[in-house]
Enzyme design. Sequence first.
Site, PDB file in Angstrom:
ATOM      1  N   GLU A  24      -7.823   3.229 108.969  1.00 41.23           N
ATOM      2  CA  GLU A  24      -8.434   3.903 110.097  1.00 41.23           C
ATOM      3  C   GLU A  24      -9.528   4.849 109.635  1.00 41.23           C
ATOM      4  O   GLU A  24      -9.409   5.476 108.588  1.00 41.23           O
ATOM      5  CB  GLU A  24      -7.363   4.697 110.855  1.00 41.23           C
ATOM      6  N   CYS A  60     -14.570  10.751 109.415  1.00 38.01           N
ATOM      7  CA  CYS A  60     -13.422  10.947 108.531  1.00 38.01           C
ATOM      8  C   CYS A  60     -12.970   9.582 108.028  1.00 38.01           C
ATOM      9  O   CYS A  60     -12.639   8.716 108.831  1.00 38.01           O
ATOM     10  CB  CYS A  60     -12.317  11.630 109.332  1.00 38.01           C
ATOM     11  N   CYS A  71       0.000   6.320 101.964  1.00 42.46           N
ATOM     12  CA  CYS A  71      -0.246   7.420 101.033  1.00 42.46           C
ATOM     13  C   CYS A  71       0.987   7.673 100.176  1.00 42.46           C
ATOM     14  O   CYS A  71       2.106   7.692 100.687  1.00 42.46           O
ATOM     15  CB  CYS A  71      -0.609   8.689 101.794  1.00 42.46           C
ATOM     16  N   CYS A  85       3.672  14.194 102.020  1.00 38.37           N
ATOM     17  CA  CYS A  85       3.797  15.561 102.518  1.00 38.37           C
ATOM     18  C   CYS A  85       4.724  15.542 103.740  1.00 38.37           C
ATOM     19  O   CYS A  85       4.703  14.602 104.535  1.00 38.37           O
ATOM     20  CB  CYS A  85       2.418  16.111 102.879  1.00 38.37           C
ATOM     21  N   CYS A  93       3.217  14.974 107.479  1.00 37.97           N
ATOM     22  CA  CYS A  93       2.103  14.037 107.647  1.00 37.97           C
ATOM     23  C   CYS A  93       2.607  12.642 107.956  1.00 37.97           C
ATOM     24  O   CYS A  93       3.559  12.161 107.350  1.00 37.97           O
ATOM     25  CB  CYS A  93       1.252  14.020 106.382  1.00 37.97           C
ATOM     26  N   CYS A 112      -5.774  15.039 112.438  1.00 39.08           N
ATOM     27  CA  CYS A 112      -5.319  15.189 111.056  1.00 39.08           C
ATOM     28  C   CYS A 112      -3.833  14.905 110.950  1.00 39.08           C
ATOM     29  O   CYS A 112      -3.031  15.446 111.692  1.00 39.08           O
ATOM     30  CB  CYS A 112      -5.533  16.606 110.578  1.00 39.08           C
TER      31      CYS A 112
HETATM   32  N1  SAH Z   1      -4.491  13.500 100.857  1.00 38.19           N
HETATM   33  C1  SAH Z   1      -5.582  14.352 101.191  1.00 38.19           C
HETATM   34  C2  SAH Z   1      -6.425  13.879 102.352  1.00 38.19           C
HETATM   35  C3  SAH Z   1      -5.710  13.307 103.531  1.00 38.19           C
HETATM   36  S1  SAH Z   1      -4.848  14.452 104.580  1.00 38.19           S
HETATM   37  C4  SAH Z   1      -5.081  15.773 101.426  1.00 38.19           C
HETATM   38  O1  SAH Z   1      -3.885  15.983 101.323  1.00 38.19           O
HETATM   39  O2  SAH Z   1      -5.882  16.660 101.645  1.00 38.19           O
HETATM   40  C5  SAH Z   1      -6.104  15.365 105.392  1.00 38.19           C
HETATM   41  C6  SAH Z   1      -5.650  16.712 105.906  1.00 38.19           C
HETATM   42  O3  SAH Z   1      -4.802  16.566 107.045  1.00 38.19           O
HETATM   43  C7  SAH Z   1      -4.849  17.473 104.876  1.00 38.19           C
HETATM   44  O4  SAH Z   1      -5.198  18.815 104.858  1.00 38.19           O
HETATM   45  C8  SAH Z   1      -3.451  17.278 105.417  1.00 38.19           C
HETATM   46  O5  SAH Z   1      -2.574  18.206 104.879  1.00 38.19           O
HETATM   47  C9  SAH Z   1      -3.694  17.421 106.889  1.00 38.19           C
HETATM   48  N2  SAH Z   1      -2.553  17.020 107.714  1.00 38.19           N
HETATM   49  C10 SAH Z   1      -1.604  16.136 107.422  1.00 38.19           C
HETATM   50  N3  SAH Z   1      -0.692  16.062 108.408  1.00 38.19           N
HETATM   51  C11 SAH Z   1      -1.079  16.940 109.360  1.00 38.19           C
HETATM   52  C12 SAH Z   1      -0.564  17.305 110.646  1.00 38.19           C
HETATM   53  N4  SAH Z   1       0.534  16.752 111.132  1.00 38.19           N
HETATM   54  N5  SAH Z   1      -1.217  18.263 111.335  1.00 38.19           N
HETATM   55  C13 SAH Z   1      -2.340  18.802 110.863  1.00 38.19           C
HETATM   56  N6  SAH Z   1      -2.897  18.479 109.689  1.00 38.19           N
HETATM   57  C14 SAH Z   1      -2.267  17.548 108.930  1.00 38.19           C
END
Ligand code: SAH
Length: 355
Positions: free
Chosen positions: A89, A102, A109, A113, A116, A326
């Site tokens: 996406e 984006c 991934c 986290c 996420c 995000c």
């Molecule tokens: N792996 C990279 C890029 C992808 S995530 C990273 O970790 O930065 C892009 C951003 O979205 C990151 O800051 C991530 O922590 C954030 N993100 C992930 N899940 C989210 C959520 N549920 N709400 C808001 N931001 C989120």
Amino acid sequence: MGPAPSVTRLTAPEIAAHLGVPLLRGRQILAWVARGARGFEEMTDLPAALREALPAKLRLLSSEISEIRESPDSTRKLLVRLEDGELVECVLIPAETRLTLCISSQVGCPARCAFCASGMLGFTRSLLAHEIFEEFLHAAHVAGGAGEITNLVLMGMGEPLLNYDEVVAAVRRLPLGKRRITLSTVGLPDRIRRLAREGLPLNLAVSLHAPDDETRNRLVPVNRKYGIDEVVAAARDYFRETGRDVTFEYILIEGENAGPEHARRLAGLLRGGNLNVNLIPMNPVEGLPFRPPTPENVEAFRRRLEAAGIPVHVRTPRGREIDAACGQLRLRRMKTSRPPPSGGQQPVAEGPPRA
Ligand code: SAH
């Protein structure tokens, strides 16, 4: 014999050799692709005979747009089908004078986290440089031209620094212009330092999300390997070496990392140095228990950082309705099989306007 190779994965000499034509022709074809050509017939500075022979020997792109969804706030999410049927996406986010794209660097991934969606279905594979580049080409087509895209963020699915070589190669291929490019990472210290030496015009965003190891280990499991001090030190080094913007992303999650004590510790951690903080009220993800704090608590957190002299910005969530915000990028559709080859031509996508 497999399908004809796509122009995007070849160099100019490779194209010329493949076709048995002078190097200049390879360069012209690549330039057309970078300018957004969607068919060989558009390449008007090529001899007509060559132009007509091309579709049988080459494809323009290896991927195609399989679906476009638009949210009421005008955010558009493109679902791109790769050559092997995998889906990724990318998201176009308009705001006042900007249009931000984006893009994703991996299918799924490995970072996992806690908050996420991208890691929830596991990790399938990394994208190749030309596939990342094609996300840009598709989005530029939908946006009505590459020039329309003012900001590019490597912030979609995947951890770009775990796909280092292909991401760097893709960034080198992007037509830069005045475009701002930001790479967002979970924070891998050695790779951040290596990136600083690439000489690329890349701003850095580090997904911090916590002010101490105990909290960060829980939210960002990769932290157990490095520790938060190492991550912040590497980000400071990146700024020192490149002079580029360094931002810490901090998702606010009620009951996890959003209290006054967290704000105080975060301010202490980031004091000194030109380090910005982007506060992001957590976007709810189906199946996860985490919620954003109330707007009042978000504001209180922001004020505490500001009072400590930390440059801080609250990011408004966009595209939530189409799961494009995000951390919401996650494939909801099953893989579909490749469409049958159509004379070597790039299939016309279902959705986008013809530019
Ligand atoms: N792996 C990279 C890029 C992808 S995530 C990273 O970790 O930065 C892009 C951003 O979205 C990151 O800051 C991530 O922590 C954030 N993100 C992930 N899940 C989210 C959520 N549920 N709400 C808001 N931001 C989120």
